[in-house]
Design a protein around this motif. Sequence first.
Motif, mmCIF file in Angstrom:
data_model
loop_
_atom_site.group_PDB
_atom_site.id
_atom_site.type_symbol
_atom_site.label_atom_id
_atom_site.label_comp_id
_atom_site.label_asym_id
_atom_site.label_seq_id
_atom_site.Cartn_x
_atom_site.Cartn_y
_atom_site.Cartn_z
ATOM 1 N N ALA A 255 -22.097 -18.120 25.533
ATOM 2 C CA ALA A 255 -22.098 -16.760 25.001
ATOM 3 C C ALA A 255 -23.493 -16.145 25.054
ATOM 4 N N LEU A 256 -24.494 -16.913 24.648
ATOM 5 C CA LEU A 256 -25.872 -16.400 24.695
ATOM 6 C C LEU A 256 -26.310 -16.144 26.130
ATOM 7 N N GLY A 257 -25.901 -17.041 27.022
ATOM 8 C CA GLY A 257 -26.244 -16.839 28.431
ATOM 9 C C GLY A 257 -25.645 -15.569 28.990
ATOM 10 N N LEU A 258 -24.413 -15.267 28.610
ATOM 11 C CA LEU A 258 -23.762 -14.051 29.103
ATOM 12 C C LEU A 258 -24.314 -12.792 28.437
ATOM 13 N N LEU A 259 -24.691 -12.900 27.164
ATOM 14 C CA LEU A 259 -25.168 -11.726 26.437
ATOM 15 C C LEU A 259 -26.609 -11.343 26.762
ATOM 16 N N PHE A 260 -27.464 -12.339 26.957
ATOM 17 C CA PHE A 260 -28.893 -12.048 27.050
ATOM 18 C C PHE A 260 -29.516 -12.282 28.413
ATOM 19 N N THR A 261 -28.730 -12.386 29.451
ATOM 20 C CA THR A 261 -29.325 -12.610 30.771
ATOM 21 C C THR A 261 -29.785 -11.316 31.421
ATOM 22 N N ASP A 262 -29.182 -10.193 31.060
ATOM 23 C CA ASP A 262 -29.566 -8.886 31.619
ATOM 24 C C ASP A 262 -29.593 -8.911 33.149
ATOM 25 N N GLY A 263 -28.621 -9.574 33.752
ATOM 26 C CA GLY A 263 -28.539 -9.620 35.207
ATOM 27 C C GLY A 263 -29.454 -10.650 35.845
ATOM 28 N N ARG B 64 -30.163 -14.000 37.137
ATOM 29 C CA ARG B 64 -29.358 -15.165 37.512
ATOM 30 C C ARG B 64 -30.006 -16.483 37.115
ATOM 31 N N VAL B 65 -31.311 -16.534 37.071
ATOM 32 C CA VAL B 65 -31.996 -17.770 36.701
ATOM 33 C C VAL B 65 -31.660 -18.139 35.256
ATOM 34 N N ARG B 66 -31.724 -17.168 34.361
ATOM 35 C CA ARG B 66 -31.376 -17.424 32.957
ATOM 36 C C ARG B 66 -29.918 -17.852 32.823
ATOM 37 N N LEU B 67 -29.043 -17.206 33.582
ATOM 38 C CA LEU B 67 -27.631 -17.541 33.521
ATOM 39 C C LEU B 67 -27.386 -18.964 34.030
ATOM 40 N N VAL B 68 -28.060 -19.327 35.110
ATOM 41 C CA VAL B 68 -27.916 -20.684 35.659
ATOM 42 C C VAL B 68 -28.476 -21.717 34.675
ATOM 43 N N LEU B 69 -29.617 -21.428 34.073
ATOM 44 C CA LEU B 69 -30.193 -22.355 33.095
ATOM 45 C C LEU B 69 -29.279 -22.528 31.883
ATOM 46 N N ALA B 70 -28.705 -21.448 31.391
ATOM 47 C CA ALA B 70 -27.770 -21.546 30.267
ATOM 48 C C ALA B 70 -26.535 -22.337 30.682
ATOM 49 N N GLY B 71 -26.051 -22.122 31.903
ATOM 50 C CA GLY B 71 -24.897 -22.870 32.407
ATOM 51 C C GLY B 71 -25.190 -24.351 32.559
ATOM 52 N N LEU B 72 -26.373 -24.684 33.056
ATOM 53 C CA LEU B 72 -26.751 -26.100 33.201
ATOM 54 C C LEU B 72 -26.882 -26.783 31.843
ATOM 55 N N ALA B 73 -27.494 -26.090 30.889
ATOM 56 C CA ALA B 73 -27.616 -26.656 29.542
ATOM 57 C C ALA B 73 -26.238 -26.842 28.918
#
Length: 132
Positions: free
Chosen positions: A18-26, A28-37
């Motif tokens: 949820a945090l990855g989807l809410l706070f990535t602001d487009g 992709r690196v943040r989204l991938v890091l949140a997904g990996l975690a």
Amino acid sequence: MPGALPAAKLLGVVVLVALGLLFTDGDRVRLVLAGLAAAGLAGWALRDLVAPVRLAVDAEGIAVRQGFAGWRRLPWPAVEAVRVERRTRRGLTAETLEIDAGDSLHLFGRYDLDAPLEEVADALHAARSTAG
């Protein structure tokens, strides 16, 4: 309370996604890091659900979990020591059950065994003494 820790880990997965989807602001690196975690935490929770028993004892020796589905047999003559180690660092005390089998050292924490480590160590010593 054996299901409480895996449930908390799975809740952490949901929060990370949820945090990855809410706070990535487009980004992709943040989204991938949140997904990996989240994937790592999900794997850890899955291990707790698929293989909850980490240690077994009988008259011949001790069996310790090796990976998700395997067991490693430690006959009593191979077990050199069973002890609870306490280490204090920065005001926090950590306890670990150590099973020394000469060529291998097996470490278990309180949440691995879902029992007080002193009780587990006492049970292992009692099983060893009755085995001969």
